[in-house]
Design an enzyme around this catalytic site. Structure first.
Site, PDB file in Angstrom:
ATOM      1  N   ASN A   1      -5.749 -12.614   6.418  1.00 30.90           N
ATOM      2  CA  ASN A   1      -5.688 -12.371   5.404  1.00 30.90           C
ATOM      3  C   ASN A   1      -4.726 -12.934   4.234  1.00 30.90           C
ATOM      4  O   ASN A   1      -5.407 -14.145   3.528  1.00 30.90           O
ATOM      5  CB  ASN A   1      -5.919 -10.899   4.548  1.00 30.90           C
ATOM      6  CG  ASN A   1      -6.439  -9.960   5.214  1.00 30.90           C
ATOM      7  OD1 ASN A   1      -8.461 -11.035   5.426  1.00 30.90           O
ATOM      8  ND2 ASN A   1      -7.249  -8.808   5.552  1.00 30.90           N
TER       9      ASN A   1
ATOM     10  N   SER B   1       4.339  -4.799   6.676  1.00 33.20           N
ATOM     11  CA  SER B   1       4.157  -3.997   7.732  1.00 33.20           C
ATOM     12  C   SER B   1       5.491  -2.548   7.827  1.00 33.20           C
ATOM     13  O   SER B   1       6.731  -2.747   7.704  1.00 33.20           O
ATOM     14  CB  SER B   1       5.069  -5.270   9.735  1.00 33.20           C
ATOM     15  OG  SER B   1       4.513  -4.517  10.364  1.00 33.20           O
TER      16      SER B   1
ATOM     17  N   ARG C   1      15.777   4.374  11.649  1.00 30.92           N
ATOM     18  CA  ARG C   1      16.515   3.497  12.664  1.00 30.92           C
ATOM     19  C   ARG C   1      18.452   4.058  12.084  1.00 30.92           C
ATOM     20  O   ARG C   1      18.725   5.135  11.511  1.00 30.92           O
ATOM     21  CB  ARG C   1      16.871   1.986  11.628  1.00 30.92           C
ATOM     22  CG  ARG C   1      15.481   1.032  11.748  1.00 30.92           C
ATOM     23  CD  ARG C   1      15.564   0.157  11.276  1.00 30.92           C
ATOM     24  NE  ARG C   1      14.071  -0.098   9.754  1.00 30.92           N
ATOM     25  CZ  ARG C   1      14.074  -0.804   9.254  1.00 30.92           C
ATOM     26  NH1 ARG C   1      14.463  -1.992   9.905  1.00 30.92           N
ATOM     27  NH2 ARG C   1      13.751  -0.566   8.331  1.00 30.92           N
TER      28      ARG C   1
ATOM     29  N   THR D   1       4.758   2.571   3.987  1.00 33.30           N
ATOM     30  CA  THR D   1       6.703   2.940   4.372  1.00 33.30           C
ATOM     31  C   THR D   1       7.579   2.383   2.727  1.00 33.30           C
ATOM     32  O   THR D   1       8.256   2.677   2.420  1.00 33.30           O
ATOM     33  CB  THR D   1       6.719   2.035   5.446  1.00 33.30           C
ATOM     34  OG1 THR D   1       6.734   0.837   5.353  1.00 33.30           O
ATOM     35  CG2 THR D   1       6.267   2.635   6.679  1.00 33.30           C
ATOM     36  N   GLY D   2       6.657   1.419   1.961  1.00 29.79           N
ATOM     37  CA  GLY D   2       7.924   0.809   1.006  1.00 29.79           C
ATOM     38  C   GLY D   2       7.243   2.258  -0.502  1.00 29.79           C
ATOM     39  O   GLY D   2       6.589   3.492   0.301  1.00 29.79           O
TER      40      GLY D   2
ATOM     41  N   GLY E   1      -4.816 -16.624   4.660  1.00 31.89           N
ATOM     42  CA  GLY E   1      -6.902 -16.947   4.614  1.00 31.89           C
ATOM     43  C   GLY E   1      -6.123 -17.107   2.727  1.00 31.89           C
ATOM     44  O   GLY E   1      -6.343 -18.062   1.839  1.00 31.89           O
TER      45      GLY E   1
ATOM     46  N   TYR F   1       3.810  -3.196  17.678  1.00 33.60           N
ATOM     47  CA  TYR F   1       4.817  -3.953  17.041  1.00 33.60           C
ATOM     48  C   TYR F   1       5.109  -5.393  17.557  1.00 33.60           C
ATOM     49  O   TYR F   1       4.761  -6.211  16.819  1.00 33.60           O
ATOM     50  CB  TYR F   1       6.440  -3.461  16.516  1.00 33.60           C
ATOM     51  CG  TYR F   1       6.624  -4.331  15.041  1.00 33.60           C
ATOM     52  CD1 TYR F   1       6.416  -3.806  13.859  1.00 33.60           C
ATOM     53  CD2 TYR F   1       8.077  -4.493  15.760  1.00 33.60           C
ATOM     54  CE1 TYR F   1       7.196  -4.556  12.791  1.00 33.60           C
ATOM     55  CE2 TYR F   1       8.911  -5.315  14.652  1.00 33.60           C
ATOM     56  CZ  TYR F   1       8.175  -4.907  13.593  1.00 33.60           C
ATOM     57  OH  TYR F   1       9.214  -5.873  12.000  1.00 33.60           O
TER      58      TYR F   1
ATOM     59  N   ASP G   1      -4.038  -2.540   0.549  1.00 36.86           N
ATOM     60  CA  ASP G   1      -3.841  -2.833   1.649  1.00 36.86           C
ATOM     61  C   ASP G   1      -4.237  -4.313   2.561  1.00 36.86           C
ATOM     62  O   ASP G   1      -5.156  -4.338   1.924  1.00 36.86           O
ATOM     63  CB  ASP G   1      -4.542  -1.384   2.630  1.00 36.86           C
ATOM     64  CG  ASP G   1      -4.254  -2.071   3.982  1.00 36.86           C
ATOM     65  OD1 ASP G   1      -3.837  -2.957   4.406  1.00 36.86           O
ATOM     66  OD2 ASP G   1      -5.024  -0.843   4.956  1.00 36.86           O
TER      67      ASP G   1
ATOM     68  N   ASN H   1       0.439  -1.429  -0.100  1.00 31.70           N
ATOM     69  CA  ASN H   1       0.678  -0.194   0.247  1.00 31.70           C
ATOM     70  C   ASN H   1       1.293   1.096   0.202  1.00 31.70           C
ATOM     71  O   ASN H   1       0.834   2.017   0.436  1.00 31.70           O
ATOM     72  CB  ASN H   1      -1.015   0.291   1.350  1.00 31.70           C
ATOM     73  CG  ASN H   1      -0.242   0.263   2.940  1.00 31.70           C
ATOM     74  OD1 ASN H   1       1.229   0.193   2.548  1.00 31.70           O
ATOM     75  ND2 ASN H   1      -0.606   0.465   3.741  1.00 31.70           N
TER      76      ASN H   1
HETATM   77  N1  UDP Z   1      19.576   4.817  17.975  1.00 32.50           N
HETATM   78  C1  UDP Z   1      20.262   5.815  18.556  1.00 32.50           C
HETATM   79  N2  UDP Z   1      20.425   6.207  17.341  1.00 32.50           N
HETATM   80  C2  UDP Z   1      19.844   6.612  16.551  1.00 32.50           C
HETATM   81  C3  UDP Z   1      18.432   6.342  16.097  1.00 32.50           C
HETATM   82  C4  UDP Z   1      18.445   5.022  17.349  1.00 32.50           C
HETATM   83  O1  UDP Z   1      21.431   5.240  18.802  1.00 32.50           O
HETATM   84  O2  UDP Z   1      19.906   7.588  15.500  1.00 32.50           O
HETATM   85  C5  UDP Z   1      19.330   3.485  18.681  1.00 32.50           C
HETATM   86  C6  UDP Z   1      18.069   2.973  18.897  1.00 32.50           C
HETATM   87  O3  UDP Z   1      17.732   3.368  20.729  1.00 32.50           O
HETATM   88  C7  UDP Z   1      19.208   1.470  19.454  1.00 32.50           C
HETATM   89  C8  UDP Z   1      19.664   1.575  18.525  1.00 32.50           C
HETATM   90  O4  UDP Z   1      19.977   2.057  17.818  1.00 32.50           O
HETATM   91  O5  UDP Z   1      19.266   1.170  20.165  1.00 32.50           O
HETATM   92  C9  UDP Z   1      18.850   0.332  17.370  1.00 32.50           C
HETATM   93  O6  UDP Z   1      17.550   1.194  16.804  1.00 32.50           O
HETATM   94  P1  UDP Z   1      17.021   0.984  15.462  1.00 32.50           P
HETATM   95  O7  UDP Z   1      16.000   1.841  15.331  1.00 32.50           O
HETATM   96  O8  UDP Z   1      18.003   0.639  13.962  1.00 32.50           O
HETATM   97  O9  UDP Z   1      16.240  -0.486  14.909  1.00 32.50           O
HETATM   98  P2  UDP Z   1      15.802  -1.570  16.636  1.00 32.50           P
HETATM   99  O10 UDP Z   1      16.956  -2.608  16.932  1.00 32.50           O
HETATM  100  O11 UDP Z   1      15.569  -0.682  18.147  1.00 32.50           O
HETATM  101  O12 UDP Z   1      14.108  -1.579  15.997  1.00 32.50           O
END
Ligand code: UDP
Length: 316
Positions: free
Chosen positions: A99, A75, A186, A35-36, A102, A145, A56, A32
């Site tokens: 879904n 997701s 991330r 985020t992609g 299914g 999540y 979706d 959908n």
């Molecule tokens: N993190 C960080 N600085 C950032 C983004 C993430 O220090 O700008 C930390 C975050 O708090 C976590 C780790 O890096 O401890 C990995 O975070 P990420 O969001 O990549 O994924 P997660 O493993 O938490 O799902």
């Protein structure tokens, strides 16, 4: 052979699309685009064995024709994304999984669920084997999540046990590589982007929390081997090389050669303190282990991000 990949225009989904096209399969990518991004599969759109449909999967999925495998990868997966989209995250993990199961039932297809190391929450055991039940805060912000994926695993096992559906569950640990979104929030995209544009590198907490980063091609190979296996219980796929986030930030900083400082920012609630996959099971039953080391993987990802940042017109 024909595979349906939900979330097929996302980071992992689009690499799966490439992998199955390469193997000569027909691929239906369903996404959908929350985020992609269509740009992740733009190079496949003219391929005769590739189809894309914007849909979706939390709503009924209609797929004409035969299907051999359904891979459920739809997701939001980055913590900032699922914190922004808490209800969609729960819906795609619950209704979307229902879904997709299914659809697999109706087509007599195999089903593979993209699950996650977040099922282990903030683990009290490290490295985490599949037998560990986890330490999750169900009502914390990450619960949307974690619990959606735990529900998805339970539902998948229920379809396997009750309906005899041929199911697989992969627990995916931190994965990186080209096609991660620049702004997905991330650690790796943040650090690379910040280093490239010369902004301070934001480490959350004291940076002593650990993660273990797997390069995307290793993950995809592990998923394929799992699909081809007869294993119905969850299997961890990840790279067991564990490092602190501070070490990781320093690595990115020296790779890019930036003078930008590392700055400490507050740790998000329930951020796991340690995360490292125990991959003994994947080694044993799939004969799989990661091949790409962090230096190589980071270099390829860096080259991709450099092109992306150049495309935004930001000076590096
Ligand atoms: N993190 C960080 N600085 C950032 C983004 C993430 O220090 O700008 C930390 C975050 O708090 C976590 C780790 O890096 O401890 C990995 O975070 P990420 O969001 O990549 O994924 P997660 O493993 O938490 O799902």
């Amino acid at each position: 052979m024909r595979v349906v990949i939900t979330g097929g225009a996302g980071f992992l989904g689009s690499h799966l699309c490439d992998f199955f096209i390469e193997k000569g399969w027909d691929v239906l990518c369903v996404d959908n685009l929350v985020t992609g991004a269509e740009s992740n599969v733009a190079h496949l759109l003219s391929h005769s064995q590739f189809q894309f449909t914007k849909q979706d999967v939390s709503k009924y999925i209609e797929v004409p024709g035969p299907v051999d495998a359904v891979l459920h990868f739809a997701s939001p997966a980055s913590p900032p994304d699922y914190l922004k989209l808490p209800i969609q995250t729960m819906k795609v993990g619950a209704l979307g999984t229902h879904n997709s199961l299914g659809l697999a039932m109706a087509k007599k297809a195999k089903f593979l669920l993209a699950s996650t190391s977040e099922c282990y929450g903030d683990p009290e055991v490290s490295p985490q084997p599949e037998t560990y039940w986890g330490h999750v805060n169900p009502v914390g912000p990450r619960g949307v999540y974690d619990e959606a994926k735990r529900f998805a695993e339970a539902l998948t096992m229920a379809y396997h046990r009750y309906h005899g559906l041929d199911t697989r569950i992969v627990r995916i640990f931190n994965t990186y590589g080209p096609r991660m979104r620049l702004n997905d929030g991330r650690a790796l995209p943040n650090f690379l982007y910040q280093a490239l544009v010369g902004e301070p590198i934001t480490v959350y907490g004291d940076g002593k929390q650990t993660r273990s980063f797997c390069y995307v091609s290793d993950l995809i190979e592990g998923i394929y081997r799992l699909l081809e296996s007869n294993e119905h219980e969850p299997v961890n796929i990840g790279n067991p090389r564990e490092l602190t986030i501070l070490e990781f930030a320093e690595r990115v900083r020296s790779l890019v050669g930036t003078k930008a400082p590392i700055v400490l920012r507050p740790l998000p609630q329930d951020d796991p303190k340690r995360r490292c996959p125990d991959i003994a099971k994947a080694r044993r039953i799939l004969n799989w282990e990661p091949k790409v080391n962090l230096e190589e993987g980071l270099q390829i990802t860096y080259d991709f991000f450099k092109r992306q940042v150049a495309g935004t017109g930001r000076k590096t």
